[in-house]
Design an enzyme around this catalytic site. Sequence first.
Site, PDB file in Angstrom:
ATOM      1  N   ARG A 188      -4.950  21.971  13.265  1.00 30.73           N
ATOM      2  CA  ARG A 188      -3.592  21.605  13.677  1.00 30.73           C
ATOM      3  C   ARG A 188      -3.680  20.803  14.959  1.00 30.73           C
ATOM      4  O   ARG A 188      -4.282  21.247  15.941  1.00 30.73           O
ATOM      5  CB  ARG A 188      -2.741  22.841  13.972  1.00 30.73           C
ATOM      6  N   HIS A 215      -7.053  26.830  15.902  1.00 30.64           N
ATOM      7  CA  HIS A 215      -6.763  25.808  14.885  1.00 30.64           C
ATOM      8  C   HIS A 215      -6.779  24.404  15.487  1.00 30.64           C
ATOM      9  O   HIS A 215      -7.049  23.429  14.799  1.00 30.64           O
ATOM     10  CB  HIS A 215      -5.398  26.078  14.239  1.00 30.64           C
ATOM     11  N   HIS A 244      -0.255  38.652  10.948  1.00 28.09           N
ATOM     12  CA  HIS A 244      -1.401  38.367  10.070  1.00 28.09           C
ATOM     13  C   HIS A 244      -1.449  39.293   8.864  1.00 28.09           C
ATOM     14  O   HIS A 244      -2.514  39.692   8.407  1.00 28.09           O
ATOM     15  CB  HIS A 244      -2.715  38.418  10.859  1.00 28.09           C
ATOM     16  N   HIS A 276      -2.142  36.683   5.554  1.00 35.25           N
ATOM     17  CA  HIS A 276      -3.343  35.856   5.451  1.00 35.25           C
ATOM     18  C   HIS A 276      -4.402  36.432   6.387  1.00 35.25           C
ATOM     19  O   HIS A 276      -4.106  37.279   7.220  1.00 35.25           O
ATOM     20  CB  HIS A 276      -3.053  34.395   5.831  1.00 35.25           C
ATOM     21  N   HIS A 292      -7.080  35.160   9.222  1.00 39.59           N
ATOM     22  CA  HIS A 292      -7.492  34.034  10.074  1.00 39.59           C
ATOM     23  C   HIS A 292      -8.964  34.229  10.453  1.00 39.59           C
ATOM     24  O   HIS A 292      -9.351  35.308  10.889  1.00 39.59           O
ATOM     25  CB  HIS A 292      -6.604  34.015  11.331  1.00 39.59           C
TER      26      HIS A 292
HETATM   27 ZN    ZN Z   1      -4.911  31.166  11.987  1.00 44.55          ZN
END
Ligand code: ZN
Length: 261
Positions: free
Chosen positions: A173, A189, A227, A230, A232
Amino acid sequence: MRVNTLKRAAVAFALALPGAAIASVVAAPAAHADGCYTWQRTLNQGRSGDDVRQLQIRVAGWAGSGGIVRIDGRYGPETAAAVRRFQSAYGLRSDGIAGPQTFNKLYQLQDNDCTPAHFSYGELDDGCGRGGFSGGPLSADQTKANALRTMWKLEALRRGLGDQPLNVTSGFRSTACNRQIGGASDSQHRYGDAADLTSRTRSLCQIARESRTHGFSGILGPGYPDHDTHVHVDSRRENNSDRTANQTSWSAPDCGVGSGN
Ligand code: ZN
């Protein structure tokens, strides 16, 4: 299987362009001479050079429990151990020496752009739809190199999970993108070395637990705020910046995953 697919594609191409394409089909490179990288010598402990570095990038996902493989171009014990784990994961003789068998397996796994078979730059690039690897704190080249290293770890994780597809819901990102979606201001990220993962065939806890042996110094999953949908993973310990967040940080309390376990 991929070789057969390539052959079929080559045949289809030759049929579509009779004559002109024959020479290139005949000269089609073998699996080991792809467009990415070809090793020229057997590597073992004590060797150093860019060929060692290239190897380290590809086996860094086999770092073992809590470990990391430093990408420093020097073939030390941790690289040898990673090569052994890689070999054993793919059914090769596990001797920690990178020779033709090991290289052939790596050639099978790598695409012409050096990404591993099951991941691509397109899955890891800017998460807000802009594409590319610019707009973060590092140069686009450095960020892209981090993304490549992340993908090889993901390939190892995927293998460790029993060849189960992993879905990357967020990779690199840019700073603007990270702000736009409300990511942590110091988010990994932004460096290209993080991925958010889901799977249709494995639980988030299975992913979080397995990630511990594949070179990820950052793991956040179920039970850690925000979280629960997902997992990370990132490589904060190796991040080539001078930030302070370079310690292992694992937290997925619902899965029994924390720093130290
Ligand atoms: Zn993440």
